[in-house]
Structure formats: C-alpha cells, structure tokens
Write a protein that holds these residues in place. Structure first.
Motif, PDB file in Angstrom:
ATOM      1  N   MET A  95      42.039  -1.943  56.590  1.00 17.77           N
ATOM      2  CA  MET A  95      42.788  -1.145  56.127  1.00 17.77           C
ATOM      3  C   MET A  95      42.394   0.367  56.184  1.00 17.77           C
ATOM      4  SD  MET A  95      43.432  -1.987  52.318  1.00 17.77           S
ATOM      5  CE  MET A  95      44.955  -1.205  51.910  1.00 17.77           C
ATOM      6  N   LYS A  96      43.252   1.067  56.585  1.00 17.75           N
ATOM      7  CA  LYS A  96      43.751   2.746  56.690  1.00 17.75           C
ATOM      8  C   LYS A  96      43.752   3.904  55.738  1.00 17.75           C
ATOM      9  CE  LYS A  96      45.888   2.713  60.468  1.00 17.75           C
ATOM     10  NZ  LYS A  96      46.391   3.349  61.719  1.00 17.75           N
ATOM     11  N   PHE A  97      43.768   4.481  55.135  1.00 15.52           N
ATOM     12  CA  PHE A  97      43.857   5.583  53.985  1.00 15.52           C
ATOM     13  C   PHE A  97      44.551   7.459  54.601  1.00 15.52           C
ATOM     14  CE2 PHE A  97      40.933   2.728  52.761  1.00 15.52           C
ATOM     15  CZ  PHE A  97      40.896   2.252  51.906  1.00 15.52           C
ATOM     16  N   ALA A  98      44.904   7.234  53.538  1.00 16.40           N
ATOM     17  CA  ALA A  98      45.701   9.226  53.714  1.00 16.40           C
ATOM     18  C   ALA A  98      45.598   9.096  52.298  1.00 16.40           C
ATOM     19  CB  ALA A  98      46.965   8.952  54.208  1.00 16.40           C
ATOM     20  N   ALA A  99      44.299  10.171  52.583  1.00 16.77           N
ATOM     21  CA  ALA A  99      43.964  10.911  50.293  1.00 16.77           C
ATOM     22  C   ALA A  99      44.986  12.424  50.883  1.00 16.77           C
ATOM     23  CB  ALA A  99      43.033  11.676  51.162  1.00 16.77           C
ATOM     24  N   ASP A 100      45.126  12.515  50.019  1.00 14.66           N
ATOM     25  CA  ASP A 100      46.180  14.037  49.477  1.00 14.66           C
ATOM     26  C   ASP A 100      45.412  14.977  49.387  1.00 14.66           C
ATOM     27  OD1 ASP A 100      44.814  14.729  46.546  1.00 14.66           O
ATOM     28  OD2 ASP A 100      47.319  13.737  45.955  1.00 14.66           O
ATOM     29  N   ARG A 101      45.496  16.274  49.242  1.00 14.37           N
ATOM     30  CA  ARG A 101      44.506  17.265  49.467  1.00 14.37           C
ATOM     31  C   ARG A 101      43.411  17.280  47.923  1.00 14.37           C
ATOM     32  NH1 ARG A 101      48.430  22.571  49.944  1.00 14.37           N
ATOM     33  NH2 ARG A 101      50.297  21.280  48.031  1.00 14.37           N
ATOM     34  N   MET A 102      44.193  17.265  47.689  1.00 13.31           N
ATOM     35  CA  MET A 102      43.202  17.097  45.751  1.00 13.31           C
ATOM     36  C   MET A 102      41.548  16.100  45.967  1.00 13.31           C
ATOM     37  SD  MET A 102      46.482  17.272  43.104  1.00 13.31           S
ATOM     38  CE  MET A 102      45.679  17.005  42.032  1.00 13.31           C
ATOM     39  N   LEU A 103      42.258  15.175  47.099  1.00 12.54           N
ATOM     40  CA  LEU A 103      40.963  13.951  46.785  1.00 12.54           C
ATOM     41  C   LEU A 103      39.941  14.160  48.264  1.00 12.54           C
ATOM     42  CD1 LEU A 103      43.755  10.652  45.803  1.00 12.54           C
ATOM     43  CD2 LEU A 103      41.830  12.032  44.564  1.00 12.54           C
ATOM     44  N   LEU A 109      47.865  17.288  55.541  1.00 18.12           N
ATOM     45  CA  LEU A 109      48.186  15.718  54.320  1.00 18.12           C
ATOM     46  C   LEU A 109      49.093  15.809  52.728  1.00 18.12           C
ATOM     47  CD1 LEU A 109      46.419  13.638  56.370  1.00 18.12           C
ATOM     48  CD2 LEU A 109      48.282  14.364  56.304  1.00 18.12           C
ATOM     49  N   SER A 110      50.226  16.682  52.999  1.00 17.38           N
ATOM     50  CA  SER A 110      49.811  16.887  51.320  1.00 17.38           C
ATOM     51  C   SER A 110      51.998  17.066  51.317  1.00 17.38           C
ATOM     52  CB  SER A 110      49.703  18.302  50.884  1.00 17.38           C
ATOM     53  OG  SER A 110      50.418  19.282  51.645  1.00 17.38           O
ATOM     54  N   GLY A 111      52.636  16.853  49.919  1.00 20.57           N
ATOM     55  CA  GLY A 111      54.279  16.102  50.014  1.00 20.57           C
ATOM     56  C   GLY A 111      54.452  15.216  50.893  1.00 20.57           C
ATOM     57  N   TYR A 112      55.735  15.677  51.671  1.00 20.18           N
ATOM     58  CA  TYR A 112      56.159  14.955  52.994  1.00 20.18           C
ATOM     59  C   TYR A 112      55.241  14.830  53.898  1.00 20.18           C
ATOM     60  CZ  TYR A 112      60.515  14.306  50.003  1.00 20.18           C
ATOM     61  OH  TYR A 112      61.246  13.947  48.880  1.00 20.18           O
ATOM     62  N   GLY A 113      54.749  15.954  54.528  1.00 22.27           N
ATOM     63  CA  GLY A 113      53.461  15.603  55.448  1.00 22.27           C
ATOM     64  C   GLY A 113      52.722  14.335  55.132  1.00 22.27           C
ATOM     65  N   LEU A 124      49.028   4.061  46.305  1.00 28.80           N
ATOM     66  CA  LEU A 124      47.121   4.467  45.379  1.00 28.80           C
ATOM     67  C   LEU A 124      47.702   5.508  43.780  1.00 28.80           C
ATOM     68  CD1 LEU A 124      45.805   1.834  43.626  1.00 28.80           C
ATOM     69  CD2 LEU A 124      44.195   2.857  45.064  1.00 28.80           C
ATOM     70  N   VAL A 125      47.886   5.373  42.848  1.00 33.76           N
ATOM     71  CA  VAL A 125      47.605   6.632  42.747  1.00 33.76           C
ATOM     72  C   VAL A 125      46.422   6.834  42.035  1.00 33.76           C
ATOM     73  CG1 VAL A 125      48.601   7.334  40.359  1.00 33.76           C
ATOM     74  CG2 VAL A 125      49.674   7.290  41.997  1.00 33.76           C
ATOM     75  N   ILE A 126      45.464   7.364  41.770  1.00 33.08           N
ATOM     76  CA  ILE A 126      44.493   7.229  41.501  1.00 33.08           C
ATOM     77  C   ILE A 126      44.507   8.640  40.432  1.00 33.08           C
ATOM     78  CG2 ILE A 126      42.127   8.635  42.324  1.00 33.08           C
ATOM     79  CD1 ILE A 126      42.876   6.781  44.481  1.00 33.08           C
ATOM     80  N   GLU A 127      43.693   7.491  39.320  1.00 38.42           N
ATOM     81  CA  GLU A 127      43.584   7.561  37.881  1.00 38.42           C
ATOM     82  C   GLU A 127      42.716   8.405  37.604  1.00 38.42           C
ATOM     83  OE1 GLU A 127      45.654   5.533  35.752  1.00 38.42           O
ATOM     84  OE2 GLU A 127      45.989   4.806  37.689  1.00 38.42           O
ATOM     85  N   ARG A 162      46.883  12.386  43.601  1.00 42.89           N
ATOM     86  CA  ARG A 162      46.774  11.958  42.137  1.00 42.89           C
ATOM     87  C   ARG A 162      48.411  12.256  41.835  1.00 42.89           C
ATOM     88  NH1 ARG A 162      43.570  11.115  38.143  1.00 42.89           N
ATOM     89  NH2 ARG A 162      42.941  13.721  37.481  1.00 42.89           N
ATOM     90  N   ASP A 163      49.343  12.201  42.523  1.00 43.89           N
ATOM     91  CA  ASP A 163      50.130  12.485  42.187  1.00 43.89           C
ATOM     92  C   ASP A 163      51.036  12.016  41.777  1.00 43.89           C
ATOM     93  OD1 ASP A 163      53.024  14.614  41.877  1.00 43.89           O
ATOM     94  OD2 ASP A 163      52.058  14.975  43.948  1.00 43.89           O
ATOM     95  N   ARG A 164      51.924  11.445  40.840  1.00 44.47           N
ATOM     96  CA  ARG A 164      52.900  10.850  40.110  1.00 44.47           C
ATOM     97  C   ARG A 164      54.264  11.004  40.567  1.00 44.47           C
ATOM     98  NH1 ARG A 164      50.758   6.897  36.809  1.00 44.47           N
ATOM     99  NH2 ARG A 164      48.258   7.471  36.438  1.00 44.47           N
ATOM    100  N   ALA A 165      54.329  12.286  41.150  1.00 42.87           N
ATOM    101  CA  ALA A 165      55.993  12.315  41.440  1.00 42.87           C
ATOM    102  C   ALA A 165      55.679  12.169  43.237  1.00 42.87           C
ATOM    103  CB  ALA A 165      56.183  13.841  41.893  1.00 42.87           C
TER     104      ALA A 165
END
Ligand SMILES: [Zn+2]
Length: 152
Positions: free
Chosen positions: A1-9, A29-33, A61-64, A48-51
C-alpha cells in the motif's frame, strides 16, 4: 500500500512513515500535482479537500479529522494496516527504507553516550540520517500505545 498525502497532512505523512508505510508528501503534492503523482505511482491519495476528492478518479481517502491521531486511526482502519508490524523501518524525514548499519564506524558520528549504550543502528540511504531505538523510537512507541495501537 502506498500513499500520497496532500500538503495539509504533513504530520499524518510522518506518522505513516513511523509505522513503516510508504507516504509521499511535499510542497509539490497539491491539487493536480498530487493527482498526477498518485496516478503515476499507484498511490492512494489522502486529502482533507473534498473538492479534490470529487475531481480525482484515482482512489482517494478523505481525511475527516484535524487531529493527527484521529487521522492516523482513520487510515489504519480504512486500509487495515498493522501499525506495529513494520514500525521504524522507514525514514521519517524522506520516506526511504532504512538499512541496518554496523556499529563499528559510527564512533564520532553519534553522541558518545549513544555509542556506548546502543547496539542497533539504522541508516537512511538517502538523507544519511542515523536512527537508533532508544530515543525517538521509544517516544513514538509510547505515542502509538497512547493511540491504542499497542494493545491489540
Ligand atoms: Zn532519510
């Protein structure tokens, strides 16, 4: 399992590394990047970004929660990870897999007290950071127990 976390995480990404998971994270690693990198490397996007989650067909996976402990619990649960199985096998700073390194040759590279009391050392082949069990690992193991992972 590999993950990519957005910049808020960032904190979540570090904790995923603590438990040995491959977690990419960085300013690029944000948005389309983030979406592109995740697709290219077959990573599950954590955001964290539902959009973004709506925009993004690759698994996401949307982090709550705002709290890293809750966030880590959510990922562990959702992906059925065993948090202790591979703990402390990965560099927290740069995500590389650590390699065991012989104690000989480390004199002068770690504090003398550490050298005289520790037997096992690991080295990050990428950023050259040295790890040994006594310091941060004990603190982090205590933190994992506080998150109730240790009692399973
Ligand atoms: Zn490293």
């Amino acid at each position: 399992m590999k993950f990519a976390a957005d910049r808020m995480l960032g904190r979540l990404a570090r904790w995923l590394r603590v438990i040995g998971q491959d977690a990419a994270y960085g300013p690029q690693l944000s948005g389309y990047g983030l979406i592109r990198a995740a697709r290219r490397e077959g990573r599950l996007i954590l955001t964290r970004d539902r959009a973004l989650a709506k925009k993004s067909p690759p698994p996401c996976l949307v982090i709550e929660s705002d709290q890293f402990r809750e966030q880590l619990r959510q990922v562990v649960r959702a992906c059925q990870l065993d948090p202790l199985k591979q703990a402390f096998t990965r560099c927290v700073e740069c995500n590389s897999l650590l390699r065991p390194v012989a104690k000989e040759g480390l004199e002068g590279k770690v504090p003398p007290y550490v050298f005289s009391t520790q037997e096992k050392f690991s080295l990050c082949p990428t950023c050259r950071r040295l790890y040994w069990p006594a310091t941060h690992q004990q603190r982090m193991a205590a933190e994992l127990r506080a998150m109730e992972f240790g009692s399973r």
